[in-house]
Design a protein around this motif. Structure first.
Motif, PDB file in Angstrom:
ATOM      1  N   PRO A 278       0.751  -1.407   0.845  1.00  0.00           N
ATOM      2  CA  PRO A 278      -0.023  -0.196  -0.147  1.00  0.00           C
ATOM      3  C   PRO A 278       1.112   1.160   0.181  1.00  0.00           C
ATOM      4  CG  PRO A 278      -0.719  -1.486   1.552  1.00  0.00           C
ATOM      5  CD  PRO A 278       0.742  -1.992   1.261  1.00  0.00           C
TER       6      PRO A 278
ATOM      7  N   SER B  92      -4.528   3.978   2.783  1.00  0.00           N
ATOM      8  CA  SER B  92      -5.091   3.389   1.159  1.00  0.00           C
ATOM      9  C   SER B  92      -6.007   2.186   1.200  1.00  0.00           C
ATOM     10  CB  SER B  92      -3.947   2.231   0.236  1.00  0.00           C
ATOM     11  OG  SER B  92      -2.567   3.380   0.329  1.00  0.00           O
ATOM     12  N   LEU B  93      -6.002   1.273   2.170  1.00  0.00           N
ATOM     13  CA  LEU B  93      -7.105   0.245   1.692  1.00  0.00           C
ATOM     14  C   LEU B  93      -8.191   0.100   3.319  1.00  0.00           C
ATOM     15  CD1 LEU B  93      -4.150  -3.049   2.484  1.00  0.00           C
ATOM     16  CD2 LEU B  93      -4.847  -1.083   0.737  1.00  0.00           C
TER      17      LEU B  93
ATOM     18  N   ARG C 153     -11.981   0.323   4.545  1.00  0.00           N
ATOM     19  CA  ARG C 153     -13.141  -0.307   3.859  1.00  0.00           C
ATOM     20  C   ARG C 153     -14.008   1.404   2.957  1.00  0.00           C
ATOM     21  NH1 ARG C 153     -17.221   1.043   6.893  1.00  0.00           N
ATOM     22  NH2 ARG C 153     -17.378   2.340   9.074  1.00  0.00           N
TER      23      ARG C 153
ATOM     24  N   PRO D 117     -10.983  -0.601  -0.963  1.00  0.00           N
ATOM     25  CA  PRO D 117     -10.163  -1.217  -1.782  1.00  0.00           C
ATOM     26  C   PRO D 117     -10.104  -3.012  -2.361  1.00  0.00           C
ATOM     27  CG  PRO D 117      -9.486  -1.968   0.456  1.00  0.00           C
ATOM     28  CD  PRO D 117     -11.039  -1.026   0.318  1.00  0.00           C
TER      29      PRO D 117
ATOM     30  N   THR E 196      -7.485  -5.993  -1.738  1.00  0.00           N
ATOM     31  CA  THR E 196      -6.497  -6.377  -0.892  1.00  0.00           C
ATOM     32  C   THR E 196      -6.468  -7.674  -1.044  1.00  0.00           C
ATOM     33  OG1 THR E 196      -7.801  -6.587   0.744  1.00  0.00           O
ATOM     34  CG2 THR E 196      -7.053  -4.383   0.836  1.00  0.00           C
TER      35      THR E 196
ATOM     36  N   GLU F 124      -0.303  -8.466   4.485  1.00  0.00           N
ATOM     37  CA  GLU F 124      -1.331  -7.143   3.808  1.00  0.00           C
ATOM     38  C   GLU F 124      -0.604  -6.639   1.889  1.00  0.00           C
ATOM     39  OE1 GLU F 124      -4.924  -4.788   5.747  1.00  0.00           O
ATOM     40  OE2 GLU F 124      -3.100  -3.837   5.535  1.00  0.00           O
TER      41      GLU F 124
ATOM     42  N   GLU G 138      -2.129  -4.008  -1.559  1.00  0.00           N
ATOM     43  CA  GLU G 138      -2.829  -3.933  -2.221  1.00  0.00           C
ATOM     44  C   GLU G 138      -2.780  -4.245  -3.472  1.00  0.00           C
ATOM     45  OE1 GLU G 138      -4.917  -0.148  -4.348  1.00  0.00           O
ATOM     46  OE2 GLU G 138      -2.781   0.102  -3.181  1.00  0.00           O
TER      47      GLU G 138
END
Length: 433
Positions: free
Chosen positions: A67, A72-73, A75, A79, A81, A274, A276
């Motif tokens: 990210p 950025s991620l 809700r 996104p 992800t 994690e 993106e």
């Protein structure tokens, strides 16, 4: 206005928003049953297959990126992800009960990925996200293989589950205006309290000692207790655990401050890293060069390890021919982990000829009775990004194909369970393990 909203969601990013081609009724496939009662394969190629229509939408390829920003991620940015914790679209009415568990071992399922895939043909699917979860046990996945062949979905015990959630543009959770993507976007309302251990499922159980940390299951409460919460459970020591809220803020208040669950407060160290998911169009004539290699998050040598393992498991010539065709297509963008193609007559790119489902093996939607159609597939390369070891006992598959309700039906259930078909590298070896 819809075009403006989509433009806003992708502004400042090289990724394209998924554009969904409406289903063409003339291209619908029907189940063909001959006099013997045999059902044609769901994905068998017709001998007189037509040439590709140049007007069709290209396959969307999902590649993983770190990210760009800490926000950025979230809700409210809708996104796509992989790894970490889900960015629930409906943050309140989450799946509960056995839906959250592996039907084979009973452990809570782990979040793998989510794909934001709105459909513009009706208002109720203005926002639409698909969520994929699975048990991390290869033993359960092997047992899952036998379960997915059962024609009655209600009688299947699955270790891989898919949920579909959709919302109209006007809803109680988000502004109808497009997000600004500047770190200042906020949801219209807070989400449900989530599990303090996994950060994934609803925390409808609470620690009886401190009354501050919530859990999705007794199993996660037990593992958190053994991993250190036992020493931090006294109210005066709660702030010492980064996985728990400070003394003067309950977990609910912490979530309200962040606009949702803060992934950094998750106590579990076993979640997958994690990322993106960036969606790019598949290029039919792309040639893989050194620059692509340098930009890939995983080296070709690591991909080769997976290829060699799959080839070694093949026992028939048909599987090797299918794999050769599969590998030629994948090699154009070797870092891809996801292939998205919700189009009329769309089919997965199967790595092997064995273990493919027939039309009858794909159950109809349990909510409206409509046919389920292929929407996307997940490739095993994603396991390298997740740091999964490449040994005989580790989680592995050839591909996971996700089928969803063709009409993307509405209803009172916020998260509707869809269907995933898992193809293991060698179907014959699966039955022997």
């Amino acid at each position: 206005m819809e075009e403006e909203f989509n433009a806003g969601r992708s502004r400042g990013s090289s990724k394209r928003t998924l554009q969904i081609t409406p289903l063409d009724e003339e291209d619908q496939e029907e189940v063909q049953i001959d006099d013997s009662g045999d059902v044609d394969s769901y994905d068998d190629d017709d001998d007189d297959e037509e040439e590709e229509d140049e007007d069709k939408e290209p396959v969307g390829l999902g590649v993983l990126e770190k990210p760009e920003n800490s926000w950025s991620l979230l809700r409210e940015l809708f996104p796509s992800t992989a790894g970490g914790t889900p960015a629930w679209l409906d943050p309140i009415n989450l799946p509960t009960g056995r839906s959250c568990l592996c039907d084979i071992c009973g452990e809570p399922l782990q979040f793998m990925l989510q794909v934001y895939a709105p459909l513009m043909e009706k208002d109720s699917t203005f926002h639409r996200t698909l969520f994929l979860f699975m048990c991390t046990s290869m033993t359960c996945l092997l047992k899952d293989q036998h379960e997915q062949w059962k024609r009655n979905q209600d009688k299947q015990s699955r270790s891989v589950k898919v949920f579909r959630c959709q919302l109209p543009r006007d809803n109680s959770f988000y502004s109808r205006e497009p997000p600004r993507n500047n770190g200042k976007d906020k949801p219209s309302s807070p989400g449900a309290v989530l599990c303090g251990w996994c950060g994934t499922w609803k925390g409808d159980k609470v620690c009886g000692g401190c009354r501050r940390v919530h859990y999705c299951s007794e199993k996660h409460q037990t593992v958190h207790w053994k991993s250190g919460h036992k020493q931090r459970c006294l109210p005066s020591n709660i702030s010492q655990d980064a996985s728990e809220p400070s003394n003067n803020k309950t977990l609910t208040e912490v979530q309200e401050i962040h606009g949702d669950f803060n992934p950094r407060t998750v106590a579990s160290k076993s979640l997958w890293p994690e990322y993106e998911i960036a969606i790019t169009d598949e290029c039919e004539d792309k040639v893989f060069d050194d620059n692509d290699q340098m930009n890939s998050l995983i080296s070709s040598s690591r991909v080769d390890e997976s290829i060699e393992a799959l080839i070694d498991s093949f026992e028939g010539g048909d599987d090797k021919k299918s794999w050769a065709s599969f590998q030629e297509r994948i090699s154009r963008t070797p870092e891809q982990v996801l292939r998205y193609y919700r189009d009329a007559g769309a089919k997965p790119l199967w790595p092997t000829s064995s273990g493919q489902p027939s039309k009858a093996d794909i159950p109809k939607c349990t909510y409206c009775g409509s046919r389920r159609a292929f929407e996307f597939q997940v490739l095993p390369q994603i396991l390298y990004y997740f740091g999964v070891e490449n040994d005989v006992h580790s989680l592995d598959w050839a591909t996971i194909a996700v089928y969803t309700c063709e009409s993307s039906c509405d209803g009172h259930v916020a998260y509707k369970e869809e269907f995933a078909w898992v193809q293991i590298a060698s179907q014959s070896s699966t039955t022997q393990r």
